[in-house]
Scaffold this active site. Structure first.
Site, PDB file in Angstrom:
ATOM      1  N   MET A 126       0.836  -0.795   0.495  1.00  7.47           N
ATOM      2  CA  MET A 126      -0.077   0.102  -0.221  1.00  7.47           C
ATOM      3  C   MET A 126       0.903   1.736   0.460  1.00  7.47           C
ATOM      4  O   MET A 126       0.334   1.842  -1.186  1.00  7.47           O
ATOM      5  CB  MET A 126      -0.928   0.061   1.427  1.00  7.47           C
ATOM      6  CG  MET A 126      -1.563  -1.131   1.280  1.00  7.47           C
ATOM      7  SD  MET A 126      -3.259  -0.661   3.200  1.00  7.47           S
ATOM      8  CE  MET A 126      -1.500  -1.903   4.007  1.00  7.47           C
ATOM      9  N   THR A 127       1.573   1.560   1.156  1.00  8.89           N
ATOM     10  CA  THR A 127       2.761   2.357   1.118  1.00  8.89           C
ATOM     11  C   THR A 127       3.706   2.813   0.208  1.00  8.89           C
ATOM     12  O   THR A 127       4.408   1.885  -0.393  1.00  8.89           O
ATOM     13  CB  THR A 127       4.049   2.006   1.907  1.00  8.89           C
ATOM     14  OG1 THR A 127       2.686   2.126   3.377  1.00  8.89           O
ATOM     15  CG2 THR A 127       4.220   3.527   2.638  1.00  8.89           C
ATOM     16  N   GLY A 132       1.351   7.883   3.112  1.00  7.14           N
ATOM     17  CA  GLY A 132       1.329   6.493   3.810  1.00  7.14           C
ATOM     18  C   GLY A 132      -0.226   6.234   4.858  1.00  7.14           C
ATOM     19  O   GLY A 132      -0.703   5.467   4.430  1.00  7.14           O
ATOM     20  N   ILE A 158       7.873  -2.401   2.634  1.00  8.53           N
ATOM     21  CA  ILE A 158       6.814  -3.660   3.176  1.00  8.53           C
ATOM     22  C   ILE A 158       7.661  -5.075   3.232  1.00  8.53           C
ATOM     23  O   ILE A 158       8.255  -5.464   2.780  1.00  8.53           O
ATOM     24  CB  ILE A 158       6.486  -4.159   1.283  1.00  8.53           C
ATOM     25  CG1 ILE A 158       6.266  -2.334   0.346  1.00  8.53           C
ATOM     26  CG2 ILE A 158       5.796  -4.823   0.351  1.00  8.53           C
ATOM     27  CD1 ILE A 158       4.801  -1.725   0.958  1.00  8.53           C
ATOM     28  N   PRO A 241      -9.737  -4.329  10.606  1.00 11.23           N
ATOM     29  CA  PRO A 241     -10.019  -5.222  11.815  1.00 11.23           C
ATOM     30  C   PRO A 241      -9.091  -6.005  12.599  1.00 11.23           C
ATOM     31  O   PRO A 241      -8.430  -6.316  13.065  1.00 11.23           O
ATOM     32  CB  PRO A 241     -11.454  -4.952  12.117  1.00 11.23           C
ATOM     33  CG  PRO A 241     -12.081  -4.009  10.953  1.00 11.23           C
ATOM     34  CD  PRO A 241     -11.094  -3.929   9.555  1.00 11.23           C
ATOM     35  N   GLU A 243      -6.159  -7.390  10.649  1.00  6.32           N
ATOM     36  CA  GLU A 243      -4.584  -6.870  10.654  1.00  6.32           C
ATOM     37  C   GLU A 243      -5.005  -6.121  12.528  1.00  6.32           C
ATOM     38  O   GLU A 243      -3.877  -6.387  12.748  1.00  6.32           O
ATOM     39  CB  GLU A 243      -4.673  -5.033   9.308  1.00  6.32           C
ATOM     40  CG  GLU A 243      -3.030  -5.437   9.972  1.00  6.32           C
ATOM     41  CD  GLU A 243      -2.194  -4.493   8.452  1.00  6.32           C
ATOM     42  OE1 GLU A 243      -3.495  -4.241   7.501  1.00  6.32           O
ATOM     43  OE2 GLU A 243      -1.942  -3.786   8.473  1.00  6.32           O
ATOM     44  N   ARG A 269      19.172 -10.448  39.750  1.00  4.23           N
ATOM     45  CA  ARG A 269      20.450  -9.154  39.996  1.00  4.23           C
ATOM     46  C   ARG A 269      20.773  -8.651  40.717  1.00  4.23           C
ATOM     47  O   ARG A 269      19.551  -8.244  42.220  1.00  4.23           O
ATOM     48  CB  ARG A 269      20.082  -8.231  38.667  1.00  4.23           C
ATOM     49  CG  ARG A 269      20.992  -6.919  38.454  1.00  4.23           C
ATOM     50  CD  ARG A 269      22.104  -8.052  38.253  1.00  4.23           C
ATOM     51  NE  ARG A 269      23.137  -6.329  38.215  1.00  4.23           N
ATOM     52  CZ  ARG A 269      24.191  -6.604  37.334  1.00  4.23           C
ATOM     53  NH1 ARG A 269      25.215  -7.383  37.434  1.00  4.23           N
ATOM     54  NH2 ARG A 269      25.486  -5.646  37.956  1.00  4.23           N
ATOM     55  N   LEU A 338      15.284  -1.939  34.242  1.00  2.28           N
ATOM     56  CA  LEU A 338      15.014  -2.017  35.623  1.00  2.28           C
ATOM     57  C   LEU A 338      16.207  -3.423  35.340  1.00  2.28           C
ATOM     58  O   LEU A 338      16.515  -3.852  36.027  1.00  2.28           O
ATOM     59  CB  LEU A 338      13.556  -3.050  35.464  1.00  2.28           C
ATOM     60  CG  LEU A 338      12.826  -2.360  36.570  1.00  2.28           C
ATOM     61  CD1 LEU A 338      11.645  -2.965  36.171  1.00  2.28           C
ATOM     62  CD2 LEU A 338      13.335  -1.657  37.591  1.00  2.28           C
ATOM     63  N   GLY A 365      -1.754   1.160  10.158  1.00  6.66           N
ATOM     64  CA  GLY A 365      -2.166   2.645  10.539  1.00  6.66           C
ATOM     65  C   GLY A 365      -0.831   3.144  12.320  1.00  6.66           C
ATOM     66  O   GLY A 365      -1.088   2.544  13.006  1.00  6.66           O
TER      67      GLY A 365
HETATM   68  C1  LIG Z   1       8.384  -1.392   9.587  1.00 11.74           C
HETATM   69  C2  LIG Z   1       7.534  -1.865   8.351  1.00 11.74           C
HETATM   70  C3  LIG Z   1       6.573  -2.701   7.368  1.00 11.74           C
HETATM   71  C4  LIG Z   1       6.051  -2.119   7.252  1.00 11.74           C
HETATM   72  N1  LIG Z   1       4.699  -2.649   6.514  1.00 11.74           N
HETATM   73  C5  LIG Z   1       4.427  -2.143   5.506  1.00 11.74           C
HETATM   74  C6  LIG Z   1       3.875  -3.465   4.864  1.00 11.74           C
HETATM   75  O1  LIG Z   1       3.527  -4.641   4.759  1.00 11.74           O
HETATM   76  N2  LIG Z   1       2.716  -2.962   2.795  1.00 11.74           N
HETATM   77  C7  LIG Z   1       2.235  -1.218   3.705  1.00 11.74           C
HETATM   78  O2  LIG Z   1       1.879  -1.278   3.040  1.00 11.74           O
HETATM   79  N3  LIG Z   1       3.069  -0.508   4.099  1.00 11.74           N
HETATM   80  C8  LIG Z   1       3.800  -1.195   6.169  1.00 11.74           C
HETATM   81  N4  LIG Z   1       4.332   0.099   6.699  1.00 11.74           N
HETATM   82  C9  LIG Z   1       4.267   0.962   6.151  1.00 11.74           C
HETATM   83  C10 LIG Z   1       3.577   1.821   7.375  1.00 11.74           C
HETATM   84  O3  LIG Z   1       2.075   1.394   7.104  1.00 11.74           O
HETATM   85  C11 LIG Z   1       3.631   3.509   6.858  1.00 11.74           C
HETATM   86  O4  LIG Z   1       4.725   3.692   8.344  1.00 11.74           O
HETATM   87  C12 LIG Z   1       2.588   4.034   8.396  1.00 11.74           C
HETATM   88  O5  LIG Z   1       1.170   3.860   7.305  1.00 11.74           O
HETATM   89  C13 LIG Z   1       2.801   5.797   8.012  1.00 11.74           C
HETATM   90  O6  LIG Z   1       2.699   6.289   6.958  1.00 11.74           O
HETATM   91  P1  LIG Z   1       3.909   6.823   7.002  1.00 11.74           P
HETATM   92  O7  LIG Z   1       5.342   6.719   7.156  1.00 11.74           O
HETATM   93  O8  LIG Z   1       3.557   7.862   5.233  1.00 11.74           O
HETATM   94  O9  LIG Z   1       3.891   8.255   7.710  1.00 11.74           O
HETATM   95  P2  LIG Z   1       3.090   9.710   7.098  1.00 11.74           P
HETATM   96  O10 LIG Z   1       1.488   9.119   6.958  1.00 11.74           O
HETATM   97  O11 LIG Z   1       3.997  10.585   6.510  1.00 11.74           O
HETATM   98  O12 LIG Z   1       3.046   9.964   9.121  1.00 11.74           O
HETATM   99  C14 LIG Z   1       3.735  10.932   9.677  1.00 11.74           C
HETATM  100  C15 LIG Z   1       2.984  11.128  10.869  1.00 11.74           C
HETATM  101  O13 LIG Z   1       2.114  11.811  11.142  1.00 11.74           O
HETATM  102  C16 LIG Z   1       1.174  11.331  11.242  1.00 11.74           C
HETATM  103  N5  LIG Z   1       0.087  10.982  10.312  1.00 11.74           N
HETATM  104  C17 LIG Z   1      -0.040  11.660   9.238  1.00 11.74           C
HETATM  105  N6  LIG Z   1      -1.332  12.163   9.036  1.00 11.74           N
HETATM  106  C18 LIG Z   1      -2.132  12.707  10.038  1.00 11.74           C
HETATM  107  C19 LIG Z   1      -3.641  12.911  10.953  1.00 11.74           C
HETATM  108  N7  LIG Z   1      -4.204  12.862   9.603  1.00 11.74           N
HETATM  109  N8  LIG Z   1      -3.955  12.951  12.016  1.00 11.74           N
HETATM  110  C20 LIG Z   1      -2.866  13.627  12.380  1.00 11.74           C
HETATM  111  N9  LIG Z   1      -1.250  12.662  12.505  1.00 11.74           N
HETATM  112  C21 LIG Z   1      -1.038  12.181  11.287  1.00 11.74           C
HETATM  113  C22 LIG Z   1       1.369  10.150  11.620  1.00 11.74           C
HETATM  114  O14 LIG Z   1       0.302   9.594  12.544  1.00 11.74           O
HETATM  115  C23 LIG Z   1       3.057  10.500  11.697  1.00 11.74           C
HETATM  116  O15 LIG Z   1       2.956  10.094  13.083  1.00 11.74           O
HETATM  117  C24 LIG Z   1       5.502  -0.540   7.510  1.00 11.74           C
HETATM  118  C25 LIG Z   1       6.243   0.488   8.283  1.00 11.74           C
HETATM  119  C26 LIG Z   1       7.438  -0.328   8.323  1.00 11.74           C
HETATM  120  C27 LIG Z   1       8.184   1.041   8.843  1.00 11.74           C
END
Ligand SMILES: Cc1cc2nc3c(=O)[nH]c(=O)nc-3n(C[C@H](O)[C@H](O)[C@H](O)COP(=O)(O)OP(=O)(O)OC[C@H]3O[C@@H](n4cnc5c(N)ncnc54)[C@H](O)[C@@H]3O)c2cc1C
Length: 379
Positions: A126-127, A132, A158, A241, A243, A269, A338, A365
């Site tokens: 997705m991302t 994201g 991903i 849900p 997920e 310890r 700890l 999310g």
């Molecule tokens: C180890 C890892 C595994 C992952 N696996 C997958 C995967 O298998 N498939 C996939 O598709 N993605 C995957 N992801 C991506 C992940 O789902 C996204 O990183 C996540 O959804 C956040 O998107 P972003 O990184 O673009 O952050 P952003 O969307 O840019 O967010 C940055 C900050 O802004 C905040 N923010 C954004 N919008 C709002 C809002 N409307 N209100 C308040 N705050 C907001 C966020 O909470 C965050 O704190 C993975 C990420 C990681 C790190």
């Protein structure tokens, strides 16, 4: 402690076999997998043979038609052992349900047995670098050209991305239609134009092969569309849900394990002539953590019951994801404290689990997005 009542003796037998499998096939290799940046590919086929993958899939597609508690057992045992490189749950409980719920009969017959056996490892993409949380901002496109869709774009972060043989790709089939122009595609890794970028170097979950994926004029038959064109966003909302429940289940299992390691460590310890567990501060911290974990356990088990009845709603799943992953990070941080300096040493499971936990508040999310979802149901 409040006894857990959701599992039957069959679930517990399954738990014993999962635990034995992981202790034999994964625990001894985890440190090496962290260095490699991925688990051994053969683990997937061994897990398939042992019945750890996609147990909920109906028997006609090779599964065991098991209830979600069998998946829960796998997630809990992986969480308890801190085996964060193993992406079974994403494969079994996130990707497989899309194919089962929205796939054509031909897609189900072709792919699901391969997912159950571990012949195919799966991912969901997705991302993107620029999208994201705001999935409506996805820029990857899929344009119909005769009998094929042509996919162009790139994905990042991903899970299972580097080992994946099959990826569900979120793409825009009608970029002007917003969420209603989003569709899902099944793309096999050997399709020309599909390439995998580097395995991303992360601060935790080092044995997990989180990758970038690139799509350059990738042609897939139009039959590779999953479900209906334009329905992708609706499908994503429908499946989220479960997920989020899987993330919460893993979070609590990890917190429970951390508490146990910390009990063991602080009893052993010594400082100022007594066990660290004898200081009032330690005892109070342990008491607080045990209490909050117990609260989380009751909440999760209730959500599992609701999910088995098909009644776990979107806001409750969001509450569970945000609250349990916040709790996990809080507990892990206290547990590191700890352990003193040893808690910061990679060779100690508590240090790894602390680093591994942090992302739980970000993926599936972010916890801020979870609060958005909850608040929308309130006001
Ligand atoms: C180890 C890892 C595994 C992952 N696996 C997958 C995967 O298998 N498939 C996939 O598709 N993605 C995957 N992801 C991506 C992940 O789902 C996204 O990183 C996540 O959804 C956040 O998107 P972003 O990184 O673009 O952050 P952003 O969307 O840019 O967010 C940055 C900050 O802004 C905040 N923010 C954004 N919008 C709002 C809002 N409307 N209100 C308040 N705050 C907001 C966020 O909470 C965050 O704190 C993975 C990420 C990681 C790190």
């Amino acid at each position: 402690m409040i006894p857990r009542t959701i599992f039957s003796s069959d679930h517990e037998l399954f738990r014993d076999s999962v635990r034995k499998f992981l202790e034999q096939e994964a625990v001894p290799f985890h440190a090496q997998w962290e260095k490699d940046g991925h688990v051994d590919r053969a683990l997937w086929t061994k897990a398939g043979e042992a019945g750890l993958l996609c147990s909920h899939i109906p028997e006609e597609y090779g599964g065991m038609a098991a209830d979600f508690l069998y998946s829960t057992v796998v997630i809990e045992e992986i969480g308890r052992l801190g085996l964060t490189g193993i992406g079974f749950s994403l494969h079994s409980d996130i990707v497989a349900p899309y194919i089962l719920h929205y796939g054509s009969e031909a897609q189900k017959q072709y792919y699901l047995p391969k997912l159950v056996s571990g012949e195919m490892v799966t991912a969901i993409a997705m991302t993107e670098p620029g999208a994201g949380s705001d999935l409506q901002g996805v820029k990857t496109t899929a344009v119909l050209d005769g009998d094929e869709y042509v996919i162009n774009g790139s994905k990042t972060f991903i899970t299972n991305g580097w080992l994946a043989d099959l990826v569900i790709v979120v793409a825009k089939t009608d970029p002007k239609a917003g969420a209603k122009g989003t569709s899902l595609f099944l793309v096999e890794a050997n399709t020309p134009g599909f390439s995998k970028g580097k395995r991303l170097e992360k601060v935790g979950m080092k044995a997990q092969d989180t990758s970038e994926l690139f799509f350059q004029d990738v042609r897939v038959p139009k039959e590779n569309l999953l479900g209906q064109a334009g329905m992708g966003f609706a499908y994503l909302m429908q499946e989220l849900p479960q997920e989020r429940l899987t993330v919460g289940v893993g979070a609590l299992a990890s917190a429970e394990a951390a508490l146990q390691w910390t009990l063991d460590y602080t009893r052993e310890r010594k400082a100022f002539g007594k066990a660290v567990a004898d200081f009032q501060n330690t005892r109070f911290k342990l008491a607080e953590m045990a209490t909050e974990i117990q609260v989380g356990r009751v909440f999760i088990d209730r959500c599992l019951e609701l999910h088995l009845q098909g009644k776990l709603d979107v806001p409750t799943a969001a509450m569970l994801k945000y609250w349990t992953t916040d709790l996990q990070c809080k507990v892990l941080d206290e547990c590191v404290q700890l352990h003193g300096g040893y808690g910061f040493m990679w060779e100690y499971p508590i240090a790894r689990a602390w680093a591994d936990a942090r992302v739980q508040r970000i993926y599936a999310g972010t916890n801020e997005i979870m609060k958005e979802i909850i608040s929308r149901s309130l006001v």
